[in-house]
Design an enzyme around this catalytic site. Structure first.
Site, short mmCIF file in Angstrom:
data_model
loop_
_atom_site.label_atom_id
_atom_site.label_comp_id
_atom_site.label_asym_id
_atom_site.label_seq_id
_atom_site.Cartn_x
_atom_site.Cartn_y
_atom_site.Cartn_z
N LYS A 1 94.79 18.67 76.83
CA LYS A 1 94.35 18.09 75.85
C LYS A 1 95.74 17.11 75.53
CE LYS A 1 92.71 18.14 70.88
NZ LYS A 1 92.37 19.11 69.85
N SER B 1 87.58 18.39 68.04
CA SER B 1 88.36 17.23 68.53
C SER B 1 88.77 17.56 70.04
CB SER B 1 89.64 16.95 67.67
OG SER B 1 90.45 18.46 67.85
N SER C 1 88.20 23.13 66.57
CA SER C 1 88.23 22.14 67.52
C SER C 1 88.50 22.49 68.86
CB SER C 1 89.68 21.20 67.33
OG SER C 1 89.37 20.26 66.26
#
Lengths: 97, 480
Positions: B79, B154, B178
């Site tokens: 990420k 997210s 997330s």
């Protein structure tokens, strides 16, 4: 909406947050913050008297170490990300006249 | 051998046994990225040349007997809020459009030590603020199950990359769901470990008391193996916990006999999609048929988790994001004088959702409101933790959905922030209480969109979750 956010409040929060909002953004921010605070006010339904505020889910204590450099001098690599640099220092816009 | 259909552990085994190589695996992933990326947009940065040269290097070290672990040679996506030395790390924000870290996050280093090979950096909501990956400054990511739908967020890019074969596994971060919610929307496994289990060093902070790094993978076995690799005590993170019990793979046992599982009635009320409800309850039934003791209970305080969370997370965000000021790194706007430069840089560099949370956070921390909002939320947090403590006095795990619906269509969520925040109802309390949670696929709805089952455990009891999730996954694979 029970929380009415005034222009003064939005301007003050803008100073705290270091954000320069346009007129349109300000109007939206007033609405958004008012709605969020209305929603957050739900917490007032709960009686929290006698409950200690919990900042961490389990006990954390200060972690100390000797003040000794272990990672060497990274100034050259660190400065590679600087928007502007000079003589191993960050250059910033004029701060006073 | 169809490489891309393998799990991370299966691929690692094939590489160790000489049936394929780290380079072949990386070439297969890069070919898939070439083919699919223009549609899905899972990545912000694909480091093609670096990935191939790292894969060749790892292959040499495997052949030399230096790397022998299960993840050696396996391609991984990270990420874009985890720092990677020498590789652009944007947090999906314009304000970090040119930021190339001079160090790597501890979790990334741990994976490199295990021989995993970095492919690139995945798309996300800007600074991890959002539930759809639509607040990214670098375009939306599409859900591989149906490209007209969001992948969740997210960590949406990480989840979509795992689902589409654009990596073998990925790391995400979970502040309010997330990892678990995008895992649910994309039909993959995702886990948020107990707070403090994985070092946050090198994770760009959003809500520091809530943030935790964790795996997204195709199988529960992969998830346990990855967690075992990334969990470590780190002196560079003062909230890092020294744990002796990080042999998570020992919990990969297909047996739930006698395990006590609680189903909170409050998680099955208004707003829950009937198809999600049916799939989750069917999963609970399957665990019961195989020996688990499953019963309903009242968790209480469920409706208070979201307002408490958004107060605390916004407060921490407003403080953490003060560092983006155009001085030492990142975007700098042209302006007369220092103060104007700060304001212009931040106003041009941050997107609307980030600004909204910084404003709210600055307000709840401001003098006169601090007690009424911020401290109030911390008191409610203590009560929520108490409700979980009580539940874990009776149960090994809590079972429920990961999200109230399957993935919404693109463009449907951002117009009403509060409605979007309500989608976090089942995941958010887990972060407030510092608990571990795992999401495993448990079916699809009529539209073919994945549904996720969430299991929540007491602090440091990841093994209960892994055992229950593994058992469920195996039973489902056996067609039960």
């Amino acid at each position: 909406m029970s929380n009415i956010i005034t222009d003064e409040t939005i301007d003050y929060v803008g100073i705290l947050a270091k954000l320069d909002l346009s007129g349109e953004e300000k109007e939206q921010a007033k609405k958004d913050m008012g709605r969020m605070l209305d929603y957050i006010d739900k917490l007032n339904e709960l009686d929290t008297s006698g409950v200690e505020p919990m900042s961490h889910a389990f006990p954390v204590k200060n972690v100390f170490r000797e003040d000794v450099v272990t990672n060497g001098d990274g100034s050259e690599t660190t400065l590679r990300n600087a928007p502007e640099e000079k003589d191993s220092m960050f250059v910033v816009p004029k701060t006073f006249d | 051998m169809e490489l891309l259909s393998l799990s991370a552990v299966e691929l690692g085994t094939a590489i160790r046994e000489g049936r394929t190589t780290a380079v072949e695996a990386m070439e297969a992933v890069l070919a898939r990225i070439e083919e699919k990326e223009s549609l899905y947009n899972c990545y912000i940065t694909v480091d093609r040349d670096g990935a191939l040269s790292r894969a060749a290097d790892v292959q040499r070290r495997i052949e030399a007997g230096e790397l022998t672990g299960p993840l050696a040679g396996v391609p991984v996506a990270i990420k874009d809020n985890l720092c990677t030395e020498g590789l652009l790390t944007t947090c999906a924000s314009k304000i970090l459009e040119n930021y190339v870290p001079t160090f790597s996050a501890e979790a990334v280093l741990n994976l490199e030590r295990a021989g995993a090979v970095l492919i690139g950096k995945t798309n996300m909501d800007e600074f991890a603020m959002g539930s759809t990956t639509e607040t990214s400054a670098y375009g939306v990511t599409r859900n591989p199950a149906d490209p007209e739908h969001v992948p969740g967020g997210s960590s949406g890019g990480s989840a979509a990359a795992v689902a589409s074969g654009e990596c073998f596994f990925a790391l995400g971060s979970d502040t309010g769901g997330s990892i678990r919610q995008p895992a649910s929307f994309c039909g993959v496994v995702g886990m948020k470990p107990t707070y403090g289990t994985v070092s946050r060093y090198g994770l760009v902070a959003y809500g520091s008391s809530l943030d935790q790094i964790g795996p997204l993978s195709r199988t529960v076995e992969d998830c346990a193996v990855i967690l075992e690799a990334i969990a470590s005590h780190d002196v560079k993170d003062s909230t890092s916990v020294e744990r002796q019990d990080t042999d998570f793979t020992s919990a990969l046992v297909r047996d739930v006999k006698g395990m006590r599982i609680g189903i909170p009635r409050d998680y099955f009320g208004e707003g829950l999609d009937p198809e999600v409800r049916a799939a989750v309850l069917q999963a609970a039934e399957l665990l019961k048929e195989n020996g688990a003791v499953v019963e309903e209970f009242d968790l209480s305080l469920v409706d208070y988790a979201i307002p408490a969370y958004y107060t605390i997370a916004a407060a921490e965000a407003s403080s953490n994001l003060e560092r983006f000021d155009g001085i030492k790194y990142g975007y700098r706007a042209e302006a007369e004088g220092l103060h104007q430069m700060y304001k212009k840089t931040r106003s041009q560099g941050f997107g609307p959702e980030v600004k909204r949370r910084i404003m709210l956070g600055s307000f709840v921390l401001s003098s006169g409101y601090y007690d009424a909002y911020y401290l109030k939320a911390l008191r409610v947090k203590a009560m929520i933790k108490g409700a979980f403590d009580e539940a874990f006095g009776k149960y090994n795990c809590i079972l429920g959905p990961a999200a109230p619906t399957t993935a919404p269509r693109l463009g449907e969520s951002l117009s009403d922030p509060i409605k979007m925040y309500l989608g976090d109802i089942y995941t958010i309390a887990v972060n407030l209480a510092g608990l571990p949670g795992i999401c495993v696929p448990c079916g699809t709805d009529k539209k073919g969109l994945p549904i996720g089952l969430q299991l929540i455990g007491d602090c440091f009891r990841e093994k209960d979750l892994i055992r229950a999730a593994y058992t469920y996954e195996q039973l489902r694979k056996e067609g039960k």
